[in-house]
Design a protein around this motif. Structure first.
Motif, PDB file in Angstrom:
ATOM      1  N   PHE A 181       0.844  -1.198   0.000  1.00  0.00           N
ATOM      2  CA  PHE A 181       0.000   0.000   0.000  1.00  0.00           C
ATOM      3  C   PHE A 181       0.882   1.251   0.000  1.00  0.00           C
ATOM      4  O   PHE A 181       0.801   2.105   0.874  1.00  0.00           O
ATOM      5  N   HIS A 182       1.686   1.318  -1.001  1.00  0.00           N
ATOM      6  CA  HIS A 182       2.798   2.252  -1.126  1.00  0.00           C
ATOM      7  C   HIS A 182       2.393   3.691  -0.828  1.00  0.00           C
ATOM      8  O   HIS A 182       1.321   4.150  -1.222  1.00  0.00           O
ATOM      9  N   ASN A 183       3.275   4.376  -0.128  1.00  0.00           N
ATOM     10  CA  ASN A 183       3.170   5.820   0.070  1.00  0.00           C
ATOM     11  C   ASN A 183       4.213   6.470  -0.840  1.00  0.00           C
ATOM     12  O   ASN A 183       5.414   6.293  -0.628  1.00  0.00           O
ATOM     13  N   PRO A 184       3.775   7.185  -1.907  1.00  0.00           N
ATOM     14  CA  PRO A 184       2.443   7.727  -2.155  1.00  0.00           C
ATOM     15  C   PRO A 184       1.565   6.937  -3.126  1.00  0.00           C
ATOM     16  O   PRO A 184       0.405   7.286  -3.310  1.00  0.00           O
ATOM     17  N   ALA A 185       2.096   5.912  -3.797  1.00  0.00           N
ATOM     18  CA  ALA A 185       1.418   5.385  -4.985  1.00  0.00           C
ATOM     19  C   ALA A 185       0.240   4.466  -4.680  1.00  0.00           C
ATOM     20  O   ALA A 185      -0.577   4.200  -5.567  1.00  0.00           O
ATOM     21  N   GLY A 186       0.137   3.937  -3.458  1.00  0.00           N
ATOM     22  CA  GLY A 186      -0.993   3.092  -3.111  1.00  0.00           C
ATOM     23  C   GLY A 186      -0.896   1.665  -3.616  1.00  0.00           C
ATOM     24  O   GLY A 186      -1.732   0.834  -3.266  1.00  0.00           O
ATOM     25  N   VAL A 187       0.101   1.350  -4.448  1.00  0.00           N
ATOM     26  CA  VAL A 187       0.200   0.020  -5.040  1.00  0.00           C
ATOM     27  C   VAL A 187       0.877  -0.954  -4.072  1.00  0.00           C
ATOM     28  O   VAL A 187       1.545  -0.540  -3.118  1.00  0.00           O
ATOM     29  N   THR A 188       0.708  -2.236  -4.333  1.00  0.00           N
ATOM     30  CA  THR A 188       1.336  -3.288  -3.534  1.00  0.00           C
ATOM     31  C   THR A 188       2.221  -4.132  -4.430  1.00  0.00           C
ATOM     32  O   THR A 188       1.798  -4.560  -5.515  1.00  0.00           O
ATOM     33  N   MET A 189       3.443  -4.368  -3.987  1.00  0.00           N
ATOM     34  CA  MET A 189       4.382  -5.160  -4.765  1.00  0.00           C
ATOM     35  C   MET A 189       3.901  -6.605  -4.864  1.00  0.00           C
ATOM     36  O   MET A 189       3.574  -7.229  -3.854  1.00  0.00           O
ATOM     37  N   SER A 190       3.872  -7.131  -6.070  1.00  0.00           N
ATOM     38  CA  SER A 190       3.424  -8.501  -6.288  1.00  0.00           C
ATOM     39  C   SER A 190       4.439  -9.489  -5.724  1.00  0.00           C
ATOM     40  O   SER A 190       5.611  -9.162  -5.495  1.00  0.00           O
ATOM     41  N   LEU A 191       3.987 -10.717  -5.501  1.00  0.00           N
ATOM     42  CA  LEU A 191       4.890 -11.747  -4.997  1.00  0.00           C
ATOM     43  C   LEU A 191       6.034 -11.991  -5.971  1.00  0.00           C
ATOM     44  O   LEU A 191       7.194 -12.147  -5.558  1.00  0.00           O
ATOM     45  N   ALA A 192       5.730 -12.014  -7.260  1.00  0.00           N
ATOM     46  CA  ALA A 192       6.785 -12.249  -8.251  1.00  0.00           C
ATOM     47  C   ALA A 192       7.855 -11.169  -8.176  1.00  0.00           C
ATOM     48  O   ALA A 192       9.065 -11.453  -8.242  1.00  0.00           O
ATOM     49  N   ARG A 193       7.434  -9.915  -8.038  1.00  0.00           N
ATOM     50  CA  ARG A 193       8.409  -8.821  -7.932  1.00  0.00           C
ATOM     51  C   ARG A 193       9.203  -8.935  -6.629  1.00  0.00           C
ATOM     52  O   ARG A 193      10.409  -8.647  -6.606  1.00  0.00           O
ATOM     53  N   ARG A 194       8.546  -9.327  -5.554  1.00  0.00           N
ATOM     54  CA  ARG A 194       9.260  -9.481  -4.277  1.00  0.00           C
ATOM     55  C   ARG A 194      10.348 -10.546  -4.394  1.00  0.00           C
ATOM     56  O   ARG A 194      11.484 -10.352  -3.933  1.00  0.00           O
ATOM     57  N   GLU A 195       9.971 -11.656  -4.979  1.00  0.00           N
ATOM     58  CA  GLU A 195      10.947 -12.734  -5.136  1.00  0.00           C
ATOM     59  C   GLU A 195      12.102 -12.298  -6.028  1.00  0.00           C
ATOM     60  O   GLU A 195      13.274 -12.612  -5.750  1.00  0.00           O
ATOM     61  N   PHE A 318     -13.315  13.044 -12.307  1.00  0.00           N
ATOM     62  CA  PHE A 318     -12.001  13.388 -12.849  1.00  0.00           C
ATOM     63  C   PHE A 318     -12.013  13.332 -14.377  1.00  0.00           C
ATOM     64  O   PHE A 318     -12.832  12.635 -14.983  1.00  0.00           O
ATOM     65  N   PRO A 319     -11.097  14.072 -15.002  1.00  0.00           N
ATOM     66  CA  PRO A 319     -11.022  14.059 -16.466  1.00  0.00           C
ATOM     67  C   PRO A 319     -10.834  12.636 -17.000  1.00  0.00           C
ATOM     68  O   PRO A 319     -10.183  11.796 -16.369  1.00  0.00           O
ATOM     69  N   THR A 320     -11.379  12.379 -18.144  1.00  0.00           N
ATOM     70  CA  THR A 320     -11.321  11.029 -18.722  1.00  0.00           C
ATOM     71  C   THR A 320      -9.905  10.627 -19.106  1.00  0.00           C
ATOM     72  O   THR A 320      -9.606   9.430 -19.218  1.00  0.00           O
ATOM     73  N   ASP A 321      -9.011  11.614 -19.306  1.00  0.00           N
ATOM     74  CA  ASP A 321      -7.637  11.280 -19.668  1.00  0.00           C
ATOM     75  C   ASP A 321      -6.718  11.226 -18.454  1.00  0.00           C
ATOM     76  O   ASP A 321      -5.493  11.148 -18.596  1.00  0.00           O
ATOM     77  N   ALA A 322      -7.287  11.260 -17.244  1.00  0.00           N
ATOM     78  CA  ALA A 322      -6.514  11.047 -16.020  1.00  0.00           C
ATOM     79  C   ALA A 322      -6.561   9.568 -15.640  1.00  0.00           C
ATOM     80  O   ALA A 322      -7.496   8.848 -16.002  1.00  0.00           O
ATOM     81  N   THR A 323      -5.551   9.111 -14.927  1.00  0.00           N
ATOM     82  CA  THR A 323      -5.526   7.745 -14.402  1.00  0.00           C
ATOM     83  C   THR A 323      -5.195   7.795 -12.916  1.00  0.00           C
ATOM     84  O   THR A 323      -4.647   8.790 -12.421  1.00  0.00           O
ATOM     85  N   TRP A 324      -5.510   6.715 -12.215  1.00  0.00           N
ATOM     86  CA  TRP A 324      -5.199   6.658 -10.790  1.00  0.00           C
ATOM     87  C   TRP A 324      -5.084   5.205 -10.354  1.00  0.00           C
ATOM     88  O   TRP A 324      -5.583   4.299 -11.024  1.00  0.00           O
ATOM     89  N   THR A 325      -4.413   5.012  -9.231  1.00  0.00           N
ATOM     90  CA  THR A 325      -4.227   3.669  -8.707  1.00  0.00           C
ATOM     91  C   THR A 325      -5.456   3.247  -7.902  1.00  0.00           C
ATOM     92  O   THR A 325      -6.267   4.072  -7.486  1.00  0.00           O
ATOM     93  N   HIS A 326      -5.573   1.944  -7.688  1.00  0.00           N
ATOM     94  CA  HIS A 326      -6.708   1.372  -6.951  1.00  0.00           C
ATOM     95  C   HIS A 326      -6.158   0.573  -5.771  1.00  0.00           C
ATOM     96  O   HIS A 326      -5.974  -0.648  -5.869  1.00  0.00           O
ATOM     97  N   PRO A 327      -5.863   1.243  -4.667  1.00  0.00           N
ATOM     98  CA  PRO A 327      -5.196   0.569  -3.544  1.00  0.00           C
ATOM     99  C   PRO A 327      -6.078  -0.486  -2.891  1.00  0.00           C
ATOM    100  O   PRO A 327      -7.287  -0.312  -2.775  1.00  0.00           O
ATOM    101  N   SER A 328      -5.452  -1.567  -2.469  1.00  0.00           N
ATOM    102  CA  SER A 328      -6.170  -2.609  -1.730  1.00  0.00           C
ATOM    103  C   SER A 328      -5.965  -2.481  -0.235  1.00  0.00           C
ATOM    104  O   SER A 328      -6.309  -3.385   0.530  1.00  0.00           O
TER     105      SER A 328
END
Length: 419
Positions: A181-195, A318-328
């Motif tokens: 739940f990364h600060n600031p990005a909100g993402v979580t590192m996958s198991l494959a990336r961790r390994e 938000f504008p249609t050309d914006a993107t954002w993360t979906h934190p778990s």
């Protein structure tokens, strides 16, 4: 303090202070204190959800039954009872620990500062995610490193990019990551990336600093093994009780191999001699009562509702050309706007419109990320989170309209074409 007052000691300060600037975090909390502003800026835990009668019971018991100890100096490594509770928590998460492998710090921020102190010589390279936690960048910057920025995506750090740098002869003093739940990005590192990360760093002999204060705040999905679980010999694990209990008690902790702690502990004692016995005993007593887990679940439910409100409002406004993360889990959503936006320049106007966020430039050592921003949904209630996103969206729409008008010959600046 008057900003324009001449400084008689300007030639006497240490060279490293030239790179220090006003704390972004301090500025954010100043904004958040204005009642008319919906602050989606500071990552403040919602301590109002903690049962006051429970906290009062804990504090009263500590003072009445252990007051002599609570108000006295303690050992630099930290109170044994608290370290035992923390070892229980870590082992419950699959992170092998015993009380002797844990050192208590004054919040997670002190742990970051000590890591910088024992690992960084001026000019050393250190690898950090891009973006990365602003508090870590501030702590490390005091020791004058060169930052190697490794981009991330929805699976966390792109380890292939780090590996490419290593093949090119780069050898950072350490790799710093916030995998959950990364600060600031909100993402979580996958198991494959961790390994992959632990394998790459193990082979290269580069330690990993795993900063993990949000791990317990999971809303969706199953927990992923900690980096330290995958490679305890090469991972230094940092966390704190700020997000799962209370930020005000300033309890952080580190678990690492004995050789690291032999360097870490003297450096920490030089800074603070010992952590607060009062805070430690309060934390120990709180964690010794099973009610704390129910309190944590209440916080998780609150944060999940606010996360959902934030994502729904982003999708609607938000504008249609914006993107954002979906934190778990955790506290943050990371939004990316078209390149024409400058979120640092827009912030004063946003505050005038009674909403605050953190510009993306705060999270990059090189000041990039101008079209990005962090939204913290943890503190305002769900309705205010949605309203804050709506207010910010209005500003973005007005910015787009003003630019469109500026491209029309004879248009009035600041007015949309055809208005």
């Amino acid at each position: 303090m008057a900003e324009n007052t001449p400084d008689p000691y300007v030639d006497l300060y240490a060279r490293r202070t030239a790179g220090m600037s006003a704390s972004e975090v301090r500025a954010l909390f100043a904004v958040a204190s204005r009642p008319e502003v919906i602050s989606l800026a500071g990552g403040m835990p919602f301590v109002q959800a903690l049962p006051r009668e429970h906290i009062l019971e804990v504090v009263t018991k500590v003072i009445t039954e252990r007051g002599d100890l609570a108000l006295q100096y303690g050992g630099g490594v930290g109170h044994l009872g608290l370290r035992e509770r923390l070892a229980d928590l870590l082992n419950g998460e699959g992170i092998a620990a015993d009380p002797g492998s844990i050192v208590i710090t004054m919040g997670g921020q002190q742990a970051l500062d000590i890591i910088g102190r024992i690992f960084i010589d001026p000019g050393d390279q250190i690898a950090v995610e891009a973006p990365s936690y602003v508090g870590a960048l501030s702590a490390f910057s005091a020791y004058e490193p060169e930052f190697l920025q490794v981009p991330l995506d929805d699976e966390g750090m792109i380890v292939d990019e780090l590996e490419a740098h290593l093949r090119g002869g780069v050898r950072p003093a350490f790799v710093y990551t916030v995998p959950n739940f990364h600060n600031p990005a909100g993402v979580t590192m996958s198991l494959a990336r961790r390994e992959q990360l632990v394998a790459v760093c193990r082979d290269a002999g580069i330690p990993i600093i795993e900063d993990d204060p949000y791990r317990a705040l999971r809303f969706d999905g199953d927990p992923i093994p900690a980096l330290r679980t995958l490679d305890p010999a090469n991972v230094i694990y940092l966390s704190s009780l700020s997000k799962v209990f209370a930020a005000g008690i300033r309890i952080g902790y580190v678990t690492a191999e004995p050789s690291v702690l032999q360097r870490f502990l003297p450096a920490k004692e030089a800074a603070d001699l010992c952590p607060s016995n009062l805070s430690q005993l309060i934390a120990e007593e709180y964690l010794s009562d099973e009610r704390w887990e129910a309190n944590l679940q209440t916080l998780i439910d609150i944060y999940r509702e606010r996360r959902d409100a934030c994502l729904a409002a982003l999708a609607e406004h938000f504008p249609t050309d914006a993107t954002w993360t979906h934190p778990s889990g955790g506290f943050y959503v990371w939004a990316t706007l078209p390149d024409v936006f400058d979120t640092a320049r827009m912030l004063p106007t946003a505050v005038e419109r009674r909403v605050a966020y953190v510009p993306g430039t705060a999270f990059y050592p090189d000041g990039s990320g101008a079209n990005r921003l962090r939204l913290a949904y943890c503190y305002p209630d769900a309705a205010d989170v949605a309203e804050g996103v709506r207010r910010l969206s209005g500003l973005l729409n007005d910015e787009e309209s003003a630019r469109a008008a500026a491209t029309v010959p004879g248009a009035v600046p600041g007015r949309a074409a055809g208005s």
